[in-house]
Write a protein that holds these residues in place. Structure first.
Motif: not given
Length: 986
Positions: A546-575
């Motif tokens: 959960n990285l929501s509610g920050n000032k993170i910019n740029g793009t969403i790296p495709s490497k997130f798709c390679e996190l094999q155990n990933l259950t929940a991904l929160f990137l809301s409220e950024n730039s």
């Protein structure tokens, strides 16, 4: 070969064991190959045969097989949420046991534990192995009823039939009479075996008849009573008695405390009531006493005096017992010899009050102290530093105050677990202090400065770090070290560390590497920079981020798709900007994706709808365009879908209603969808929130709208994987404001600001559990259907800006919870109803521009024919702060509630009007923000990120202290689920 003589027996035994394994293994392949026995084995099976060899023991004199130890690897593992689940692939034995096992008639020791026999019954012929002294069938997935033939094992000394706690227990015992026959039994463990009625009545008398019984473990066996008396207490050798996690509802019988040989007594998590017998003081051999979670079990002062004589007691657990003493009253317990022996003290979850007395430092043998969830107050005594043996200290959720310095921890060298959260403590620790301990678990509140460098030194072995909701400043190290969760490592599917630093003032970049972290929450800080480009390598164990509610910019790296155990991904409220990567196909565990409130653009990738476990998808408040891809029909487990406030177009896919039958929340508001509302949407019987507002939808409202049974009954599925909070919105003159709420507690329907025509369907009156209904801003005609008056849960109703005719139905006055009403800009006529809630709707703006309306709320009285008609106002109102202000107020995209001026407001709590006036004061008179940027009327799409963020903490929708709506909203607040916390072993 096995070293048993004579050779004939050795050969026969080898063949028998191979045959046994063939029967046990579900994967063995029989073949006509060159193998000596005509059997070809897979590698895993060959390894199992080698284990056979190691697990067989023969008598050195006779050559008979006397021991068969075929213990498996344990078929159950603990998942990430702390629940036992079956392994997908187990190397243990399985299937059905061959009766040839009976040939081993001299067998003394048989251990088949930890295998998977797939719920088959315990073979009756095991009862024929009459030489057995040790039988262990625990956690082997046997099912059904325990055979009475086990009573033939009269030489048995150890019997273990236990298993892990499961939702559907595997083993049951109908009759306990066979226990009378086990005269040699010393150790019995039947935890999580269900005792049915006859067995529940018989077991005490059966075990009381056994002269050598020393250990009885009956945890979670569905027991509900203990006999009040025993004619003769024969438990003279009993040292361990565990009856925890049952349903025993009675007073503690006095005979229990006549068993003076007891060293371990666990009566926790039952329904014992009344007073603890005074004879507890006679149990001077006790080393372990657990009476916890018996809420109606009373400890008066006389009992406390008896406890102090338990000079050998090492572990005392009195948590969750509704103890209301001042803590100083408990000093009598620790004034005697117990203070020298006590190693573990649990008093959490009571109502203990007062300061912590200085004598707490006299308990110098303590390794574990839990005083959390009480009502302690005042500063922490410096005598704490004398508890040098402490390994675990929990003081959270009290009212401690004052300053904590390094003097409190001066002599701590073994401390590993520390919880001082939810107090009013302030930490004042020197930057050059060098602690002498290494923490593995830490939960603190009251930090308001930069963490000193030494802090990261004492947490290099951390597996649980929670410093959320502080005022910590500064930057995190580039790399954080953490430990695997060794506490659960033997049975966990994935061992991981959990780190929660959310809701602080941290800034700078996200750490580049946290290699062992599984749960990471850095939300609601001020982190900047881009996301780690190779997060799959830097944090390969991640399953929750959960990285929501920050000032993170740029793009969403495709490497997130390679996190094999990933259950929940929160990137809301950024730039974040750019396109969403199209790479989600292989994510079998992914349940939650939240990319809302960013600047993402382009089409929604088709692969984002393909993870088979996906339950929540939120992409709202971005710049996404194009159509919804047909692959959305594969999201058959989806509970919540929020695509609102984008630039999506085309027809609403009918597959939403045909394929995704478990939807609870559907938000498509403020897009460019056109065409008719698909009738298939109203096949979604679990739907509780439907928001299609502010689109270009046309046609009529489908008459099958009454099929939304959750809106009719208020019974929905809820969200499954996480307690996932979403947002509720307040829209005021184009400003899009939000605050947290649990949406599945709301039942809402919003079709406003479209091009719908025709009448309001009579079937809409079936939705009697609705809390909010908004049909405003359409071209609806005809009369208001009177059965809206049967929606007795309705709190918000907006039918404004339509072409409705006729009288306001008198049935609306029966809506006792109605707080917000808007009927303006229609062609309504007749007298405004009186009585009930209508007597509170006195603001004339609620009824504005209905020329033929009259009544108490208007200057036009129904008997006055000389009142001139009011001038019709324009449908589109766009004025500055000094003019009448049209605003939408509601849930999702807003329920229209009327016009508002500085001098008069609609019928709503006064503090909400003050709040809106205060919020509006932050903008220029021309409707611009403080930076001079014009605010778009398109529901906040033109609002700057700083502007959005400044309104996150908007108060509840109706927050007046005496408001019924306020009380309801207060119950709808929720917190995100935290990862499993280790509670310490007994």
């Amino acid at each position: 070969m096995f070293l048993c003589d004579p050779p004939v027996r050795r050969l026969a035994l080898s063949f028998m064991l191979l045959t046994l394994y063939v029967q046990l293994s579900s994967n063995t392949v029989l073949s006509s190959g060159t193998n000596y026995y005509g059997i070809t084995c897979f590698d895993v099976e060959r390894e199992a045969l080698l284990r056979f060899k190691a697990g067989v023991q023969c008598d050195n004199t006779t050559g008979h097989v006397i021991k068969l130890d075929l213990q498996g690897p344990h078929p159950f593992i603990i998942d990430g949420m702390g629940d036992p689940v079956m392994r997908n692939n187990s190397a243990g034995l399985g299937g059905k046991i061959n009766p040839s096992l009976f040939s081993l008639k001299y067998l003394v020791h048989l251990d088949l534990s930890g295998n998977n026999f797939n719920y088959t019954p315990i073979p009756k012929f095991i009862g024929l192995l009459k030489e057995l002294t040790y039988l262990n069938l625990s956690n082997a997935c046997f099912g059904g009823t325990i055979p009475l033939s086990l009573g033939n094992l009269t030489k048995l000394q150890v019997l273990d039939l236990s298993s892990v706690p499961l939702e559907n227990p595997l083993l049951k015992m109908h009759d306990a009479k066979w226990l009378f026959q086990l005269h040699a039994l010393e150790d019995l463990d039947m935890s999580n075996v269900i005792f049915e009625k006859d067995a529940s009545d018989q077991w005490v008398h059966a075990l009381n008849s056994l002269p050598s019984i020393a250990k009885i473990t009956l945890e979670n066996c569905n027991l509900n009573q203990l006999p009040p008396t025993l004619h003769h207490v024969n438990f003279t050798s009993l040292s361990l008695f565990d009856l925890s996690d049952n349903k025993i509802n009675c007073t503690i019988p006095s005979w229990l405390f006549k068993i003076t040989s007891l060293q371990h007594l666990d009566l926790s998590w039952n329904f014992f009531h009344g007073h603890v017998p005074n004879s507890i003081g006679n149990m001077t051999s006790l080393r372990f006493l657990d009476l916890s979670a018996n809420y109606d079990l009373h400890l008066n002062r006389d009992i406390l005096l008896e406890l102090k004589s338990l000079c050998k007691l090492q572990i005392l657990n009195l948590e969750h017992m509704n103890i209301k003493h001042r803590f100083s009253d408990l000093g009598v317990i620790f004034s005697g010899c117990m203070k020298d022996s006590l190693e573990e003290l649990r008093l959490n979850g009571n109502t203990l009050t007062g300061h912590l007395p200085g004598w707490i430092g006299n308990l110098t043998s303590l390794t574990f102290l839990d005083l959390s969830d009480n009502s302690f107050y005042g500063p922490l005594p410096l005598s704490f530093c004398q508890l040098s043996a402490l390994q675990e200290l929990r003081l959270g959720s009290n009212a401690f105050n004052g300053t904590v310095t390094e003097a409190h921890f001066h002599d701590f060298t073994r401390l590993e677990i520390l919880d001082m959260s939810l107090n009013s403590l302030v930490f004042n620790l020197s930057a050059d202090w060098v602690p002498q301990f290494q923490l593995k678990y830490i939960l603190l509140r009251g930090i308001s400065d930069t963490l000193p460098d030494w802090f990261w030194g004492i947490t290099s072995n951390i597996f649980f770090l929670d410093l959320s909701n502080n005022e910590m400043k500064g930057r995190l190290p580039t790399s954080l070290e953490s430990a695997y969760l060794e506490y659960f490592a033997p049975v966990m599917t994935q061992v991981f560390a959990a780190i929660d630093l959310s809701s602080n003032l941290l800034d700078g970049p996200i750490p580049k590497s946290i290699p062992k972290v599984g749960w990471l929450d850095l939300s609601n800080n001020s982190f900047t920079g881009s996301l780690p480009p190779k997060i799959n390598e830097a944090m390969p164990k991640l399953y929750y981020i959960n990285l929501s509610g920050n000032k993170i910019n740029g793009t969403i790296p495709s490497k997130f798709c390679e996190l094999q155990n990933l259950t929940a991904l929160f990137l809301s409220e950024n730039s974040l900007s750019g396109r969403i990567p199209d790479c989600w196909t292989q994510h079998s565990n992914l349940a939650i994706l939240d990319f809302s409130f960013n600047h993402l653009s382009g089409h929604i990738p088709s692969s984002i709808f393909l993870p088979p476990a996906l339950e929540t998808l939120s992409l709202s408040n971005n710049h996404l365009s194009g159509h919804i891809h047909p692959s959305i029909r594969k999201c058959w487990k989806l509970y919540s879908l929020d695509l609102g406030y984008n630039m999506l177009r085309g027809n609403i896919p009918i597959s939403l209603g045909e394929s995704i039958r478990h939807l609870v929340i559907l938000i498509l508001a403020s897009n460019h969808f056109n065409g008719n509302i698909p009738p298939q949407l109203f096949l979604l019987t679990a739907l509780q929130v439907l928001d299609l507002s502010n689109n270009n939808l046309s046609g009529t409202i489908p008459k099958n709208i009454g099929n939304l049974t959750s809106m009719a009954s208020g019974v929905g599925d809820g969200l499954a994987t996480f307690d996932y909070s979403r947002y509720m919105f307040l829209t005021a003159k184009g400003l899009y404001l939000k605050y947290n709420a649990l949406l599945t507690d709301m039942v809402l329907l919003d079709l406003s600001d479209n091009d719908l025509h025709g009448g309001i369907p009579y079937e809409i009156g079936k939705l009697i559990s609705l809390h909010g209904l908004n049909l405003s801003g359409n071209h609806l005609t005809g009369e208001i259907t009177d059965n809206i008056g049967s929606m007795n849960q309705l709190e918000f109703l907006d039918l404004s800006r339509n072409e409705l005719l006729g009288a306001i139905p008198a049935t609306l006055s029966k809506l006792n919870f109605l707080e917000i009403l808007n009927l303006s800009y229609n062609h309504l006529s007749g007298e405004i109803p009186t009585g009930g809630q209508f007597n509170t709707f006195v603001d004339p703006s609620i009824y504005m521009d209905n020329d033929n309306l009259c009544g108490f709320a208007l200057s036009k009285k129904c008997h006055d024919n000389n009142v001139s008609k009011k001038q019709r106002l324009k449908d589109e109102i766009d004025t500055d702060v000094n003019d009448p202000m049209w605003f939408c107020f509601g849930v999702m995209s807003g329920f229209v509630v009327g016009s508002w001026t500085e001098s008069s407001g609609i019928a709503m709590p006064k503090n909400i009007k003050y709040l809106l006036r205060h919020l509006w004061g932050g903008f220029g008179g021309d409707g611009s923000d403080r930076d001079g940027d014009k605010v778009d009327k398109g529901a906040g799409k033109g609002l700057s990120d700083e502007g959005k963020r400044s309104f996150v903490q908007v108060v509840s929708l109706a927050s007046s202290g005496d408001s019924r709506t306020s009380k309801r909203m207060a119950k709808r607040e929720s917190k995100s689920r935290l990862p499993m916390e280790p509670q310490g072993g007994r």
